[in-house]
Design an enzyme around this catalytic site. Structure first.
Site, PDB file in Angstrom:
ATOM      1  N   ASP A 183      40.514  46.571  21.956  1.00  0.00           N
ATOM      2  CA  ASP A 183      40.162  47.967  21.680  1.00  0.00           C
ATOM      3  C   ASP A 183      41.312  48.939  21.881  1.00  0.00           C
ATOM      4  OD1 ASP A 183      37.516  47.369  21.071  1.00  0.00           O
ATOM      5  OD2 ASP A 183      37.025  47.242  23.197  1.00  0.00           O
ATOM      6  N   HIS A 193      39.805  42.678  30.956  1.00  0.00           N
ATOM      7  CA  HIS A 193      38.824  41.839  30.264  1.00  0.00           C
ATOM      8  C   HIS A 193      38.258  40.834  31.246  1.00  0.00           C
ATOM      9  CE1 HIS A 193      37.058  39.241  27.198  1.00  0.00           C
ATOM     10  NE2 HIS A 193      37.123  40.302  26.423  1.00  0.00           N
TER      11      HIS A 193
HETATM   12  N1  ACO Z   1      41.410  50.364  34.644  1.00  0.00           N
HETATM   13  C1  ACO Z   1      41.580  50.340  36.000  1.00  0.00           C
HETATM   14  N2  ACO Z   1      41.137  49.362  36.801  1.00  0.00           N
HETATM   15  C2  ACO Z   1      40.465  48.339  36.229  1.00  0.00           C
HETATM   16  C3  ACO Z   1      40.250  48.282  34.838  1.00  0.00           C
HETATM   17  C4  ACO Z   1      40.759  49.335  34.037  1.00  0.00           C
HETATM   18  N3  ACO Z   1      40.562  49.331  32.711  1.00  0.00           N
HETATM   19  N4  ACO Z   1      39.551  47.157  34.526  1.00  0.00           N
HETATM   20  C5  ACO Z   1      39.344  46.528  35.690  1.00  0.00           C
HETATM   21  N5  ACO Z   1      39.898  47.240  36.721  1.00  0.00           N
HETATM   22  C6  ACO Z   1      39.919  46.839  38.143  1.00  0.00           C
HETATM   23  C7  ACO Z   1      38.563  47.069  38.788  1.00  0.00           C
HETATM   24  O1  ACO Z   1      38.482  48.337  39.404  1.00  0.00           O
HETATM   25  C8  ACO Z   1      38.510  45.938  39.790  1.00  0.00           C
HETATM   26  O2  ACO Z   1      39.277  46.307  40.914  1.00  0.00           O
HETATM   27  P1  ACO Z   1      38.852  45.764  42.390  1.00  0.00           P
HETATM   28  O3  ACO Z   1      38.956  44.274  42.323  1.00  0.00           O
HETATM   29  O4  ACO Z   1      39.867  46.400  43.275  1.00  0.00           O
HETATM   30  O5  ACO Z   1      37.449  46.230  42.611  1.00  0.00           O
HETATM   31  C9  ACO Z   1      39.247  44.787  39.103  1.00  0.00           C
HETATM   32  O6  ACO Z   1      40.145  45.421  38.169  1.00  0.00           O
HETATM   33  C10 ACO Z   1      38.330  43.830  38.356  1.00  0.00           C
HETATM   34  O7  ACO Z   1      37.509  44.600  37.478  1.00  0.00           O
HETATM   35  P2  ACO Z   1      35.978  44.305  37.197  1.00  0.00           P
HETATM   36  O8  ACO Z   1      35.338  45.528  36.661  1.00  0.00           O
HETATM   37  O9  ACO Z   1      35.368  43.652  38.400  1.00  0.00           O
HETATM   38  O10 ACO Z   1      36.147  43.208  36.059  1.00  0.00           O
HETATM   39  P3  ACO Z   1      35.059  42.812  35.002  1.00  0.00           P
HETATM   40  O11 ACO Z   1      35.463  41.480  34.489  1.00  0.00           O
HETATM   41  O12 ACO Z   1      33.682  42.952  35.565  1.00  0.00           O
HETATM   42  O13 ACO Z   1      35.204  43.929  33.865  1.00  0.00           O
HETATM   43  C11 ACO Z   1      35.874  45.117  31.942  1.00  0.00           C
HETATM   44  C12 ACO Z   1      35.875  43.769  32.673  1.00  0.00           C
HETATM   45  C13 ACO Z   1      34.441  45.686  31.869  1.00  0.00           C
HETATM   46  C14 ACO Z   1      36.344  44.904  30.506  1.00  0.00           C
HETATM   47  C15 ACO Z   1      36.801  46.099  32.680  1.00  0.00           C
HETATM   48  O14 ACO Z   1      38.124  45.606  32.697  1.00  0.00           O
HETATM   49  C16 ACO Z   1      36.789  47.507  32.087  1.00  0.00           C
HETATM   50  O15 ACO Z   1      35.896  48.301  32.405  1.00  0.00           O
HETATM   51  N6  ACO Z   1      37.756  47.834  31.164  1.00  0.00           N
HETATM   52  C17 ACO Z   1      37.749  49.103  30.483  1.00  0.00           C
HETATM   53  C18 ACO Z   1      36.765  49.087  29.343  1.00  0.00           C
HETATM   54  C19 ACO Z   1      37.203  48.215  28.193  1.00  0.00           C
HETATM   55  O16 ACO Z   1      38.326  48.291  27.721  1.00  0.00           O
HETATM   56  N7  ACO Z   1      36.262  47.407  27.694  1.00  0.00           N
HETATM   57  C20 ACO Z   1      36.488  46.556  26.510  1.00  0.00           C
HETATM   58  C21 ACO Z   1      36.425  45.120  26.872  1.00  0.00           C
HETATM   59  S1  ACO Z   1      36.814  44.130  25.473  1.00  0.00           S
HETATM   60  C22 ACO Z   1      35.437  44.194  24.522  1.00  0.00           C
HETATM   61  O17 ACO Z   1      34.343  44.279  24.945  1.00  0.00           O
HETATM   62  C23 ACO Z   1      35.660  44.151  23.112  1.00  0.00           C
END
Ligand code: ACO
Length: 430
Positions: free
Chosen positions: A365, A307
């Site tokens: 989720d 998140h």
């Molecule tokens: N699985 C594996 N790796 C992940 C995940 C994941 N679910 N989420 C983040 N990471 C990693 C990224 O690859 C990144 O790694 P790096 O620093 O080595 O590049 C690091 O963690 C940070 O991730 P970002 O994408 O930069 O974080 P951001 O805050 O932009 O994204 C998000 C947050 C979109 C929710 C992300 O965690 C994700 O895509 N999760 C999966 C989708 C999801 O569950 N979304 C629901 C969110 S809650 C809602 O909207 C109700």
């Protein structure tokens, strides 16, 4: 009187003092509104990771601790002691209602649940296999054509009516989108039912036989609505605010919010999370998927994990996990393989260095799909249910924005990296 705080930055050898704004709780904000005027520079923050785009008194999240409050009330207390329509009143008006106010509000919402009969024909223009979210974006956007007596945003009475219409009709529209997609007749709302029971009735009853709403499932449904009701300035809420900042009508703004919510990185993650859990299928395949999630060259991510704000447990996920156990128990579903995979996946991920170091925890989720699926909803309905629950949050934020004296059209600046100025070359010479 305490001295006003400032932050000093140096731009091209010029020192500029910027006011620092103090919130009730949370990080202070450096007010950069005069920065361009005084220093001739923009700030650069794609994804708004360090930028507060507005002032708001509705919802507060402490992402490090894993706390969520609606109007100051912790989500755990509201999920346990309150119910969705009371939470709607709280979000819209700022305070919990007394008994009389609550009854009036509930009656008002109940009396607005039917949609204009002409809307039934509008639905029929969609293909039967349309995703219910696609139908909802279209139908909610079209509400401004059906209810143009509540689209004048400068009239507080019309704003109020539009808010009530949206909260009342979204479950009807979501249920109609579902019924349409499975080829069953639309089911009219029933005024003697509460909000959650009515939604279950509109989704699962058929004219051929009597349908009794299970009160325990209605309570679980109501809790899902409550947990999704608002979440401060997330992508879809910011979309609603941005759309509304131009003066667009509330139905158009909420349709924009629904469109944004659909993405798998946002509300679409509940569908994607359950599909992922089903794809994993059994506990022994979890290591393979954990490996894929950690692989930089593989686009796969653990859906329902991570998140932007929570760097700890999403408090909604904790409640959702308890609710999943309860609902499966009520329905007599024991040893559900998807729930087993989810719990084991959570355990393994929370012990894994990659997820620990990046502070990736289950979000709302991760468990919601298991509950919704056990209730009988197909995965395609998960995000529409999120959308109908979040409508009150969107409309409360929209209302707050319109009442904010600092409100102006949202218009981000950019760091231009395109070509420098150049002369047009005639096609024959290219
Ligand atoms: N699985 C594996 N790796 C992940 C995940 C994941 N679910 N989420 C983040 N990471 C990693 C990224 O690859 C990144 O790694 P790096 O620093 O080595 O590049 C690091 O963690 C940070 O991730 P970002 O994408 O930069 O974080 P951001 O805050 O932009 O994204 C998000 C947050 C979109 C929710 C992300 O965690 C994700 O895509 N999760 C999966 C989708 C999801 O569950 N979304 C629901 C969110 S809650 C809602 O909207 C109700």
């Amino acid at each position: 009187m305490a001295e006003a705080k400032t932050a000093r930055i140096t731009v091209k050898d010029k020192e500029i003092d910027l006011p620092v704004l103090t919130p009730t709780v949370g990080p202070e904000c450096v007010d950069i509104r005069k920065l361009y005027g005084q220093g001739g520079v923009f700030t650069f923050d794609p994804g708004f990771t360090s930028t507060a785009a507005c002032e708001s008194a509705i919802t507060y999240i402490d992402g490090d601790v894993g706390e969520l409050w609606y109007r100051g009330y912790p989500i755990e207390q509201l999920a346990e002691k309150s119910h969705y329509l009371e939470v709607c009143y709280l979000l819209l008006n700022g305070e919990l209602p007394n008994a009389e106010q609550l009854e009036k509000f509930e009656t008002l919402i109940t009396r607005h649940t039917m949609v204009h009969e002409q809307m039934h024909y509008f639905f029929r223009g969609f293909r039967r296999d349309s995703h219910p979210m696609a139908t909802m974006v279209g139908v909610v956007g079209a509400m401004s054509a059906f209810y143009h007596d509540s689209t004048d945003i400068n009239d507080p009475v019309q704003r109020e009516i539009a808010s009530h219409r949206l909260i009342a009709k979204l479950p009807t529209i979501a249920a109609m989108a579902y019924k349409y997609s499975i080829g069953q007749p639309f089911v009219y709302p029933r005024n003697e039912l509460d909000y959650a029971s009515n939604f279950l009735h509109m989704c699962f009853s058929v004219p051929a036989e009597k349908y009794e709403v299970n009160p325990a499932l209605a309570r679980a449904m109501d809790r899902i609505f409550t947990l999704h009701a608002d979440h401060e300035q997330n992508a879809s809420t910011s979309t609603v605010r941005l759309a509304g900042s131009s003066g667009a009508n509330p139905f158009a703004c909420i349709a924009a919010g629904i469109a944004c919510l659909w993405g798998p990185a946002h509300g679409g993650a509940n569908q994607a999370a359950l599909e992922m859990l089903q794809q994993i299928g059994s506990v022994d395949r979890i290591p393979e998927y954990i490996k894929r999630a950690k692989d930089k060259d593989d686009p796969f991510r653990l859906m329902g994990f991570g998140h932007r704000v929570y760097k700890n447990f999403d408090p909604r996920a904790k409640i959702m996990k308890e609710s999943a156990d309860e609902v499966l128990d009520i329905l007599g579903i024991h040893n559900n393989p998807t729930l087993q995979v989810a719990k084991e996946l959570e355990k393994i991920a929370l012990e894994d260095d990659y997820f620990v170091s990046k502070k990736l925890y289950p979000n709302v989720d991760f468990y919601s799909g298991i509950i919704l699926s056990a209730m009988g909803f197909p995965t395609s309905m998960f995000t529409p249910i999120f959308a109908l629950s979040r409508t009150v949050g969107w409309i409360s934020q929209w209302k707050e924005m319109l009442g904010d004296p600092d409100n102006k059209i949202g218009r981000p600046r950019q760091l231009y990296v395109g070509s420098d100025k150049r002369d047009y070359v005639d096609v024959a010479k290219r």
